[in-house]
Motif scaffolding. Structure first.
Motif, PDB file in Angstrom:
ATOM      1  N   TYR A   1       0.850  -1.183   0.000  1.00 41.21           N
ATOM      2  CA  TYR A   1       0.000   0.000   0.000  1.00 41.21           C
ATOM      3  C   TYR A   1       0.887   1.235   0.000  1.00 41.21           C
ATOM      4  CZ  TYR A   1      -4.075  -2.792   1.070  1.00 41.21           C
ATOM      5  OH  TYR A   1      -5.087  -3.710   1.006  1.00 41.21           O
ATOM      6  N   SER A   2       0.661   2.093  -0.948  1.00 42.37           N
ATOM      7  CA  SER A   2       1.353   3.372  -1.024  1.00 42.37           C
ATOM      8  C   SER A   2       0.276   4.379  -1.382  1.00 42.37           C
ATOM      9  CB  SER A   2       2.446   3.277  -2.089  1.00 42.37           C
ATOM     10  OG  SER A   2       3.170   4.471  -2.144  1.00 42.37           O
ATOM     11  N   THR A   3       0.518   5.231  -2.342  1.00 40.74           N
ATOM     12  CA  THR A   3      -0.567   6.102  -2.808  1.00 40.74           C
ATOM     13  C   THR A   3      -1.587   5.285  -3.579  1.00 40.74           C
ATOM     14  OG1 THR A   3       0.762   6.650  -4.736  1.00 40.74           O
ATOM     15  CG2 THR A   3       0.819   8.193  -2.878  1.00 40.74           C
ATOM     16  N   VAL A   4      -1.144   4.160  -4.115  1.00 36.83           N
ATOM     17  CA  VAL A   4      -2.032   3.192  -4.783  1.00 36.83           C
ATOM     18  C   VAL A   4      -1.656   1.801  -4.279  1.00 36.83           C
ATOM     19  CG1 VAL A   4      -2.384   4.558  -6.868  1.00 36.83           C
ATOM     20  CG2 VAL A   4      -0.506   2.939  -6.784  1.00 36.83           C
ATOM     21  N   TYR A   5      -2.547   0.853  -4.456  1.00 39.89           N
ATOM     22  CA  TYR A   5      -2.262  -0.522  -4.034  1.00 39.89           C
ATOM     23  C   TYR A   5      -1.581  -1.274  -5.177  1.00 39.89           C
ATOM     24  CZ  TYR A   5      -2.889  -5.372  -2.686  1.00 39.89           C
ATOM     25  OH  TYR A   5      -2.660  -6.687  -2.384  1.00 39.89           O
TER      26      TYR A   5
END
Length: 190
Positions: free
Chosen positions: A121-125
């Protein structure tokens, strides 16, 4: 519009090249000292072998290196990784085309190692998936040879297919650049 694209690509390259010095990033080199026997181990996170000599073509293949001070003087362990659950071919399955001469290696183990890497998980998975790998014993001289060669291609034979790429690509996060940094550290430690 073209200037915006250029600035975005430049920014991303700067970010990626800075990330190589962070744990978990392609080409990151970690050093450990054994409390058991005092030996030193250097290990490199898998780095990319791009499909074409441009650094943007994507990568189906990653390579990493491992060295311990207790190993035979000239030995280096090279590990090849491919995304997905694949069986590597038996016998000589890793091939390097070094300036027109093909050099092939047989894996240290018979069975392919298949691991699952969880999603991030970051800004998007970014979803997780399987990663298959095998280890190969190579020499320091061979690593030096592929670093100094002008054209080096790599091919990894799987049971039903193959993956290949250009090792001599020197763009950010490439195996070539990481191998060079790794070998400098090995020379310092030996």
């Amino acid at each position: 519009m073209r200037n915006q694209q250029f600035l975005l690509v430049t920014f991303l390259l700067a970010v990626l090249s800075g990330c190589a010095s962070m744990p978990g990033m392609p080409g990151y080199i970690s050093e450990e000292k054994s409390s058991f026997d005092g030996s030193t181990q250097l290990s490199m996170e898998p780095a990319f072998v791009y499909r074409d000599n441009d650094g943007f073509s994507g990568s189906d293949l990653k390579l990493s290196l491992l060295w311990r001070s207790t190993m035979e003087n000239d030995d280096i362990v090279l590990e090849a990784f491919v995304d997905g659950a694949h069986s590597f071919a038996r016998g000589e399955s890793l091939h390097f085309n070094v300036d027109g001469e093909v050099v092939s290696f047989k894996a240290l183990e018979e069975l392919t190692n298949i691991d699952y890497e969880p999603g991030v998980y970051s800004t998007v998975y970014v979803p997780g998936g399987n990663v298959s790998s095998k280890r190969y014993l190579v020499s320091r001289d061979f690593i030096t040879r592929i670093l100094e060669a002008s054209q080096v291609g790599v091919r990894l034979d799987l049971r039903r297919s193959f993956v290949e790429g250009v090792f001599s690509d020197t763009t950010s996060s490439s195996a070539h650049e990481a191998f060079g940094a790794f070998m400098q550290k090995v020379e310092q430690k030996s």
